[in-house]
Design a protein around this motif. Sequence first.
Motif, PDB file in Angstrom:
ATOM      1  N   CYS A 187      -2.316  12.245   2.762  1.00 51.85           N
ATOM      2  CA  CYS A 187      -2.985  10.982   2.438  1.00 51.85           C
ATOM      3  C   CYS A 187      -2.408  10.278   1.214  1.00 51.85           C
ATOM      4  O   CYS A 187      -2.345   9.048   1.184  1.00 51.85           O
ATOM      5  N   ARG A 188      -2.010  11.027   0.193  1.00 48.40           N
ATOM      6  CA  ARG A 188      -1.599  10.402  -1.067  1.00 48.40           C
ATOM      7  C   ARG A 188      -0.322   9.579  -0.895  1.00 48.40           C
ATOM      8  O   ARG A 188       0.649  10.008  -0.298  1.00 48.40           O
ATOM      9  N   ILE A 189      -0.341   8.377  -1.451  1.00 49.15           N
ATOM     10  CA  ILE A 189       0.826   7.486  -1.397  1.00 49.15           C
ATOM     11  C   ILE A 189       1.834   7.911  -2.455  1.00 49.15           C
ATOM     12  O   ILE A 189       1.473   8.185  -3.611  1.00 49.15           O
ATOM     13  N   ASP A 190       3.092   7.947  -2.068  1.00 44.35           N
ATOM     14  CA  ASP A 190       4.181   8.333  -2.962  1.00 44.35           C
ATOM     15  C   ASP A 190       5.045   7.111  -3.276  1.00 44.35           C
ATOM     16  O   ASP A 190       5.105   6.161  -2.500  1.00 44.35           O
ATOM     17  N   ASP A 191       5.698   7.136  -4.417  1.00 42.91           N
ATOM     18  CA  ASP A 191       6.538   6.000  -4.839  1.00 42.91           C
ATOM     19  C   ASP A 191       7.647   5.701  -3.835  1.00 42.91           C
ATOM     20  O   ASP A 191       8.108   4.559  -3.734  1.00 42.91           O
ATOM     21  N   ASN A 192       8.089   6.707  -3.107  1.00 42.46           N
ATOM     22  CA  ASN A 192       9.205   6.527  -2.178  1.00 42.46           C
ATOM     23  C   ASN A 192       8.770   6.110  -0.769  1.00 42.46           C
ATOM     24  O   ASN A 192       9.602   5.981   0.120  1.00 42.46           O
ATOM     25  N   ASP A 193       7.464   5.901  -0.567  1.00 39.62           N
ATOM     26  CA  ASP A 193       6.972   5.531   0.758  1.00 39.62           C
ATOM     27  C   ASP A 193       7.429   4.131   1.151  1.00 39.62           C
ATOM     28  O   ASP A 193       7.429   3.209   0.325  1.00 39.62           O
ATOM     29  N   ASN A 194       7.778   3.982   2.415  1.00 38.85           N
ATOM     30  CA  ASN A 194       8.029   2.641   2.946  1.00 38.85           C
ATOM     31  C   ASN A 194       6.716   2.077   3.499  1.00 38.85           C
ATOM     32  O   ASN A 194       5.680   2.735   3.477  1.00 38.85           O
ATOM     33  N   ASP A 195       6.757   0.868   3.995  1.00 39.53           N
ATOM     34  CA  ASP A 195       5.531   0.208   4.471  1.00 39.53           C
ATOM     35  C   ASP A 195       4.871   0.987   5.606  1.00 39.53           C
ATOM     36  O   ASP A 195       3.641   1.066   5.683  1.00 39.53           O
ATOM     37  N   ALA A 196       5.694   1.547   6.504  1.00 37.87           N
ATOM     38  CA  ALA A 196       5.145   2.270   7.644  1.00 37.87           C
ATOM     39  C   ALA A 196       4.385   3.514   7.194  1.00 37.87           C
ATOM     40  O   ALA A 196       3.289   3.810   7.700  1.00 37.87           O
ATOM     41  N   MET A 197       4.933   4.245   6.232  1.00 38.11           N
ATOM     42  CA  MET A 197       4.272   5.453   5.744  1.00 38.11           C
ATOM     43  C   MET A 197       2.983   5.102   5.006  1.00 38.11           C
ATOM     44  O   MET A 197       1.961   5.786   5.153  1.00 38.11           O
ATOM     45  N   MET A 198       3.011   4.039   4.205  1.00 37.38           N
ATOM     46  CA  MET A 198       1.800   3.616   3.505  1.00 37.38           C
ATOM     47  C   MET A 198       0.709   3.250   4.501  1.00 37.38           C
ATOM     48  O   MET A 198      -0.468   3.605   4.321  1.00 37.38           O
ATOM     49  N   SER A 199       1.090   2.573   5.565  1.00 31.99           N
ATOM     50  CA  SER A 199       0.126   2.175   6.578  1.00 31.99           C
ATOM     51  C   SER A 199      -0.466   3.389   7.290  1.00 31.99           C
ATOM     52  O   SER A 199      -1.677   3.450   7.548  1.00 31.99           O
ATOM     53  N   MET A 200       0.366   4.387   7.585  1.00 36.07           N
ATOM     54  CA  MET A 200      -0.119   5.596   8.249  1.00 36.07           C
ATOM     55  C   MET A 200      -1.055   6.380   7.342  1.00 36.07           C
ATOM     56  O   MET A 200      -2.086   6.892   7.791  1.00 36.07           O
ATOM     57  N   ARG A 201      -0.718   6.464   6.052  1.00 35.96           N
ATOM     58  CA  ARG A 201      -1.591   7.175   5.117  1.00 35.96           C
ATOM     59  C   ARG A 201      -2.938   6.458   4.995  1.00 35.96           C
ATOM     60  O   ARG A 201      -3.995   7.090   4.960  1.00 35.96           O
ATOM     61  N   HIS A 202      -2.889   5.143   4.925  1.00 35.10           N
ATOM     62  CA  HIS A 202      -4.115   4.345   4.861  1.00 35.10           C
ATOM     63  C   HIS A 202      -4.987   4.601   6.090  1.00 35.10           C
ATOM     64  O   HIS A 202      -6.195   4.846   5.966  1.00 35.10           O
ATOM     65  N   ASN A 203      -4.382   4.558   7.261  1.00 31.96           N
ATOM     66  CA  ASN A 203      -5.136   4.747   8.501  1.00 31.96           C
ATOM     67  C   ASN A 203      -5.694   6.163   8.596  1.00 31.96           C
ATOM     68  O   ASN A 203      -6.833   6.369   9.034  1.00 31.96           O
ATOM     69  N   LEU A 204      -4.918   7.155   8.183  1.00 30.20           N
ATOM     70  CA  LEU A 204      -5.377   8.547   8.218  1.00 30.20           C
ATOM     71  C   LEU A 204      -6.611   8.729   7.341  1.00 30.20           C
ATOM     72  O   LEU A 204      -7.607   9.314   7.759  1.00 30.20           O
ATOM     73  N   PHE A 205      -6.545   8.197   6.117  1.00 26.48           N
ATOM     74  CA  PHE A 205      -7.639   8.429   5.166  1.00 26.48           C
ATOM     75  C   PHE A 205      -8.879   7.613   5.500  1.00 26.48           C
ATOM     76  O   PHE A 205      -9.991   8.130   5.572  1.00 26.48           O
ATOM     77  N   PHE A 206      -8.708   6.315   5.727  1.00 24.33           N
ATOM     78  CA  PHE A 206      -9.858   5.442   5.923  1.00 24.33           C
ATOM     79  C   PHE A 206     -10.449   5.525   7.321  1.00 24.33           C
ATOM     80  O   PHE A 206     -11.673   5.475   7.485  1.00 24.33           O
TER      81      PHE A 206
END
Length: 282
Positions: free
Chosen positions: A49-68
């Motif tokens: 779930c945690r967002i990392d500095d090296n994440d691209n937009d797709a990974m950030m979106s997947m983490r957001h969807n997983l958590f929320f």
Amino acid sequence: MSLPDDFNAFEHLQQTYKTEFNRRVDRYFSDVNGNGDLSGTRPSLKLACRIDDNDNDAMMSMRHNLFFNVIGYSRKNLAVVYGSKFDTAPPVAGHPQLFLHFSQDAAAQPTDEPLIEHEKSCRLMKFSSSTGGVKPAITRTDMIAIANEIKTLFLDNKKGITYTTGNKSASYTDPDNGFPKGNYLLVNSKADAVNIYSKMCNAIDVPYSGDSHIVVNDPDKPSTTTATAGKTTILGKQRNNRRYRPVAILRFRYAYISFGNLIPPVFLIDTTLRNQSLVEWL
């Protein structure tokens, strides 16, 4: 105060989002040390779930969807009411209330019909909800012990046990041990009622009074299916009538303890992973 000439609105938004998002992830997974790892289910979920500095937009979106959405953080503290809210306290309000939630497997849900969900509860008469009561106040240690009992009794091979609901109402009355008069469980046979009630007694460490204390009411009206319930035309569109106590297999999903409407419920175990629970089940 004016913004600097080299201000980048996107970078500022991205960094602010990351900080606030990770703060909520860390709070939700407060029982996990560090940023998560692969040592268990919850550490692994936190890591994912945690967002990392090296994440691209797709990974950030997947983490957001997983958590929320998948884990369900966005559904916390909305218009979901556990139990009933009243302006006056009922006579047993000083004792915590244990709820067990059962629901139909999604694969077994008929088309255009709501998922069947039932809850069964009992009072924890050995404990008070707060200090100063007649009984000792329930503690986190007490709740973890009950959670582990539920894990043993209501899970089999890491899946919730099942029972069959139907048109019969089965009541088990033992007010001194947390089962007041008037409570009932919809079942398809007395055997299912015996199974659930006896396990509940074992989970909260009170004596089970025996099968003879379970009274089953078998109504004249049989269970109905989608086909036998028929349809009703409303505003020119046909809609399914409500089924009467349909027969369905329900599976244990989660258990929580309610302290009334003073604080949110405390989840003991949750096989849906939507709520942070006191014990892991995987």
